[in-house]
Every structure is written in structure tokens, then in C-alpha cells.
Design a protein around this motif. Structure first.
Motif, short mmCIF file in Angstrom:
data_model
loop_
_atom_site.label_atom_id
_atom_site.label_comp_id
_atom_site.label_asym_id
_atom_site.label_seq_id
_atom_site.Cartn_x
_atom_site.Cartn_y
_atom_site.Cartn_z
N UNK A 63 0.83 -1.21 0.00
CA UNK A 63 0.00 0.00 0.00
C UNK A 63 0.87 1.26 0.00
N UNK A 64 1.95 1.22 0.75
CA UNK A 64 2.88 2.36 0.76
C UNK A 64 3.47 2.57 -0.63
N UNK A 65 3.85 1.49 -1.28
CA UNK A 65 4.39 1.57 -2.64
C UNK A 65 3.32 2.08 -3.61
N UNK A 66 2.07 1.64 -3.41
CA UNK A 66 0.97 2.08 -4.27
C UNK A 66 0.78 3.60 -4.18
N UNK A 67 0.94 4.16 -2.97
CA UNK A 67 0.76 5.60 -2.78
C UNK A 67 1.71 6.41 -3.67
N UNK A 68 2.90 5.89 -3.90
CA UNK A 68 3.86 6.63 -4.73
C UNK A 68 3.82 6.21 -6.20
N UNK A 69 3.53 4.96 -6.48
CA UNK A 69 3.59 4.45 -7.85
C UNK A 69 2.24 4.45 -8.57
N UNK A 70 1.15 4.37 -7.81
CA UNK A 70 -0.21 4.30 -8.36
C UNK A 70 -0.39 3.13 -9.33
N UNK A 71 0.29 2.03 -9.04
CA UNK A 71 0.17 0.83 -9.87
C UNK A 71 -0.95 -0.03 -9.29
N UNK A 72 -2.02 -0.23 -10.06
CA UNK A 72 -3.21 -0.92 -9.58
C UNK A 72 -2.94 -2.34 -9.10
N UNK A 73 -1.97 -3.01 -9.70
CA UNK A 73 -1.66 -4.38 -9.29
C UNK A 73 -1.24 -4.44 -7.82
N UNK A 74 -0.52 -3.42 -7.35
CA UNK A 74 -0.10 -3.38 -5.95
C UNK A 74 -1.31 -3.31 -5.02
N UNK A 75 -2.28 -2.50 -5.39
CA UNK A 75 -3.50 -2.36 -4.60
C UNK A 75 -4.29 -3.66 -4.61
N UNK A 76 -4.35 -4.30 -5.75
CA UNK A 76 -5.07 -5.57 -5.87
C UNK A 76 -4.44 -6.66 -5.00
N UNK A 77 -3.13 -6.77 -5.04
CA UNK A 77 -2.44 -7.79 -4.24
C UNK A 77 -2.62 -7.52 -2.76
N UNK A 78 -2.48 -6.26 -2.35
CA UNK A 78 -2.67 -5.91 -0.94
C UNK A 78 -4.09 -6.23 -0.50
N UNK A 79 -5.06 -5.96 -1.34
CA UNK A 79 -6.46 -6.26 -1.02
C UNK A 79 -6.70 -7.75 -0.85
N UNK A 80 -6.08 -8.55 -1.70
CA UNK A 80 -6.22 -10.01 -1.57
C UNK A 80 -5.57 -10.52 -0.30
N UNK A 81 -4.44 -9.94 0.07
CA UNK A 81 -3.77 -10.36 1.30
C UNK A 81 -4.64 -10.00 2.51
N UNK A 82 -5.12 -8.78 2.55
CA UNK A 82 -5.89 -8.31 3.71
C UNK A 82 -7.31 -8.86 3.73
N UNK A 83 -7.84 -9.23 2.58
CA UNK A 83 -9.21 -9.73 2.51
C UNK A 83 -9.34 -11.22 2.68
#
Length: 135
Positions: A63-83
């Protein structure tokens, strides 16, 4: 708590997935002639091991990396981990760093799975020792 053998399997999985190709100079070294990859620092291995044992911290890092890179795949992976809805963290063991890492890698060494190049004069708790494991 995990057994030394479980730690060894987990680290071998990480080394296999994260190792880098050998350079031409490394391929020429007799000790590495059968190696297929190299993990260059213990720090990298320790970080990967921590994230594998504690996926919520990995999700936070993504999520921290997503904040700077805005790469949707990072958000998707983090969501799967947390969900995932289950507690997948392996309990932290005091002292599972430094020389303990060497002890677990030594178990792999005795089984013929890794080679631990040694830097003369380097203490075993030096976390920035290069070429910590080769497979």
C-alpha cells in the motif's frame, strides 16, 4: 513456533523465488559451478522471510508503494492479502535473525541445497554480507 526444518523449507522457497542469475565471474568460481542462482544479501532474505510470516506487513508495504507508484496491481495484491479473512501470520520468534539465519541456512547446506560463501573476517551477525546464499 516453527521447527528448524520448517524454517529451512521456508527459506529455500524464498531463495528459489528471489535468487538472481549468477554473473560471469560467479559462474567461473569453482564453489558456485553448480549454482543456478544467488541471494546477494541476508537483509533481503530476512525481509522476505518476515513478510512471508507476517503478510499484513507485506500488504502495508504494498500500500505504501501504491501511494507513490499508483500501480493498480499493488493495490489488488494488498487487497487479496488483507481480505483473506484468516490469520496467516507465523509467530515471531525472539532471536530469529543474524546467526540463527545462518544456522537455518546451514541445515540446507548439509542437505546439499545451498552454498554459503564466506567473507573472511566478517562476523556472522553482519546483515550486509554479500552473497549470503547460492542455490
Amino acid at each position: 513456533m516453527t521447527s528448524r526444518e520448517q524454517d529451512a523449507v521456508r527459506l529455500l522457497l524464498l531463495i528459489d523465488g528471489a535468487c538472481e542469475p549468477l554473473t560471469a565471474a560467479e559462474k567461473a568460481m569453482p564453489a558456485l559451478e553448480q549454482a543456478v542462482g544467488v541471494m546477494r544479501t541476508q537483509v533481503k532474505l530476512q525481509k522476505l522471510d518476515f513478510w512471508l510470516r507476517n503478510p499484513d506487513y507485506l500488504a502495508n508495504e504494498l500500500l505504501t508503494e501504491y501511494e507513490s507508484e499508483r500501480e493498480e496491481a499493488l493495490l489488488d495484491i494488498a487487497g487479496r492479502i488483507l481480505g483473506g479473512g484468516e490469520d496467516t501470520a507465523v509467530p515471531l520468534v525472539a532471536g530469529m535473525a543474524g546467526c540463527s539465519l545462518i544456522a537455518v541456512l546451514a541445515l540446507l547446506l548439509t542437505r546439499g541445497g545451498t552454498h554459503l560463501p564466506h567473507s573472511p573476517g566478517s562476523p556472522c551477525d553482519d546483515m550486509d554480507t554479500p552473497a549470503s546464499a547460492a542455490i
